[in-house]
Design a protein around this motif. Structure first.
Motif, mmCIF file in Angstrom:
data_model
loop_
_atom_site.group_PDB
_atom_site.id
_atom_site.type_symbol
_atom_site.label_atom_id
_atom_site.label_comp_id
_atom_site.label_asym_id
_atom_site.label_seq_id
_atom_site.Cartn_x
_atom_site.Cartn_y
_atom_site.Cartn_z
ATOM 1 N N ALA A 1 0.809 -1.214 0.000
ATOM 2 C CA ALA A 1 0.000 0.000 0.000
ATOM 3 C C ALA A 1 0.846 1.270 0.000
ATOM 4 N N ARG A 2 1.827 1.334 0.868
ATOM 5 C CA ARG A 2 2.615 2.560 0.968
ATOM 6 C C ARG A 2 3.299 2.878 -0.353
ATOM 7 N N GLN A 3 3.932 1.893 -0.956
ATOM 8 C CA GLN A 3 4.610 2.118 -2.228
ATOM 9 C C GLN A 3 3.618 2.526 -3.307
ATOM 10 N N ALA A 4 2.474 1.849 -3.354
ATOM 11 C CA ALA A 4 1.474 2.143 -4.375
ATOM 12 C C ALA A 4 0.971 3.581 -4.267
ATOM 13 N N GLY B 1 -8.348 1.431 -9.844
ATOM 14 C CA GLY B 1 -7.814 0.081 -9.730
ATOM 15 C C GLY B 1 -6.888 -0.096 -8.548
ATOM 16 N N ILE B 2 -6.081 0.911 -8.264
ATOM 17 C CA ILE B 2 -5.140 0.821 -7.145
ATOM 18 C C ILE B 2 -5.888 0.613 -5.836
ATOM 19 N N HIS B 3 -6.889 1.446 -5.577
ATOM 20 C CA HIS B 3 -7.608 1.334 -4.298
ATOM 21 C C HIS B 3 -8.460 0.069 -4.239
ATOM 22 N N ASP C 1 -14.516 1.749 -1.412
ATOM 23 C CA ASP C 1 -15.161 3.049 -1.237
ATOM 24 C C ASP C 1 -14.301 4.175 -1.809
ATOM 25 N N THR C 2 -12.997 4.142 -1.535
ATOM 26 C CA THR C 2 -12.114 5.159 -2.095
ATOM 27 C C THR C 2 -12.014 5.003 -3.607
ATOM 28 N N ALA C 3 -11.976 3.757 -4.077
ATOM 29 C CA ALA C 3 -11.957 3.521 -5.520
ATOM 30 C C ALA C 3 -13.168 4.156 -6.183
ATOM 31 N N LEU C 4 -14.332 3.962 -5.588
ATOM 32 C CA LEU C 4 -15.563 4.504 -6.180
ATOM 33 C C LEU C 4 -15.630 6.023 -6.063
ATOM 34 N N ALA C 5 -15.029 6.563 -5.021
ATOM 35 C CA ALA C 5 -14.973 8.026 -4.910
ATOM 36 C C ALA C 5 -14.181 8.604 -6.074
ATOM 37 N N HIS C 6 -13.080 7.965 -6.430
ATOM 38 C CA HIS C 6 -12.313 8.422 -7.598
ATOM 39 C C HIS C 6 -13.114 8.229 -8.882
ATOM 40 N N ALA C 7 -13.841 7.120 -8.979
ATOM 41 C CA ALA C 7 -14.638 6.868 -10.181
ATOM 42 C C ALA C 7 -15.688 7.941 -10.387
#
Length: 319
Positions: free
Chosen positions: A179-182, A219-221, A228-234
């Motif tokens: 996670a940190r690196q990503a 995709g990352i999240h 939830d964070t992925a969908l917030a970006h979407a």
């Protein structure tokens, strides 16, 4: 046999096969920039059948190029062709063939001395390496390709390439739970996109943009287990912000995966329909059929889903 199997054979045997009505030859002229550009457009527009018809001749030329003592520019063009073959094999789920072509593309790029060609080849290599459990090697090659850009980073093309490498590396790290690196690499890509935008003065170009970074964030999240964070970006990313049908289909696909993870199979199916509208051949890929099956497992009676699943299943013809 399935049409996809014909393409598999094409990628497996390179320039010694016949695809469609286009015979391949054992050797050909050097790959031309305009032919490579046309093939790249076919990929970004999701016209994979057209690309598979063009690839045999291009691969014949690339094979000829890589066996001769030729100029660096010719080797760089050959690397671009091999990279396309790797990317298409990845789309079709043929990891072994993708790895083979990506390795050849990387070697041709190294011999050419062109850091941008090397970056493209390594990005294509990352997925098959990741899928075969060699994530550490993928991350090493991506970092090495980024280092090769030293001395070119003031140019727009180098900034674009460096940012895209950072996104691919972030996605690769996320899939292995780093996670940190990503997240650090995703932020670095966003900073590079902002710098590139200041340099070029517009956001609607192909390549690295803020929208492209947002696309990768979905995709990352998702891979980090945070739908939830992925969908917030979407929600902050519109199709009009993305430059190609293939990218718009990816937005819909990644959003579908996040929605399914969040317990919304109906929303995921809506996104699969959006992916089909953006690039019809995209949803016929094996991974999209697997995603459709996963949606169907959660909501088997969802209206229109059975028809969609049948529609994206390759038709069989007699051997």
């Amino acid at each position: 046999m399935e049409r996809r199997a014909v393409l598999t054979a094409a990628l497996a045997t390179g320039a010694t096969i016949t695809v469609g009505t286009q015979p391949a030859t054992a050797a050909g002229p050097l790959p031309r920039d305009r032919d490579i550009a046309a093939a790249r457009r076919a990929f970004t527009e999701g016209r994979y059948a057209q690309l598979h018809q063009a690839l045999p001749r291009l691969l014949a030329a690339a094979d000829h190029t890589t066996t001769q003592e030729l100029a660096p520019a010719a080797l760089a063009r050959a690397s671009q062709v091999l990279t396309l073959a790797a990317e298409l094999a990845t789309k079709l789920g043929h990891t072994r063939h993708a790895a083979r072509y990506a390795a050849r593309a990387t070697e041709a790029a190294r011999c050419s001395g062109h850091p941008l060609a090397l970056a493209l080849a390594v990005r294509a290599a990352a997925t098959p390496l990741r899928r075969t459990g060699r994530t550490d090697l993928a991350l090493h090659l991506l970092a090495e390709a980024h280092d090769h850009l030293t001395g070119h980073r003031g140019s727009a093309s180098a900034l674009d390439t460096a940012g895209m490498l950072a996104l691919t590396t972030a996605y690769t790290a996320a899939q292995s739970g780093r996670a940190r690196q990503a997240l650090e690499l995703a932020e670095r890509a966003e900073e590079t996109a902002a710098r590139l935008n200041r340099l070029t003065g517009h956001q609607d170009r192909p390549g690295l943009t803020h929208a492209h970074c947002t696309l990768y964030r979905i995709g990352i999240h998702h891979h980090l287990g945070d739908p939830d964070t992925a969908l917030a970006h979407a929600r902050h990313l519109t199709d009009t912000a993305l430059p190609s049908p293939e990218r718009r289909a990816r937005r819909a696909t990644d959003t579908a995966r996040a929605l399914l993870a969040a317990g919304d199979p109906a929303g995921a199916f809506t996104q699969l329909l959006a992916a089909e509208a953006a690039a019809p051949q995209e949803v016929r890929r094996p991974s999209l059929r697997d995603l459709t099956a996963a949606v169907r497992a959660q909501r088997p009676g969802l209206g229109g889903l059975a028809d969609f699943a049948e529609r994206i299943t390759p038709s069989r013809t007699p051997n």
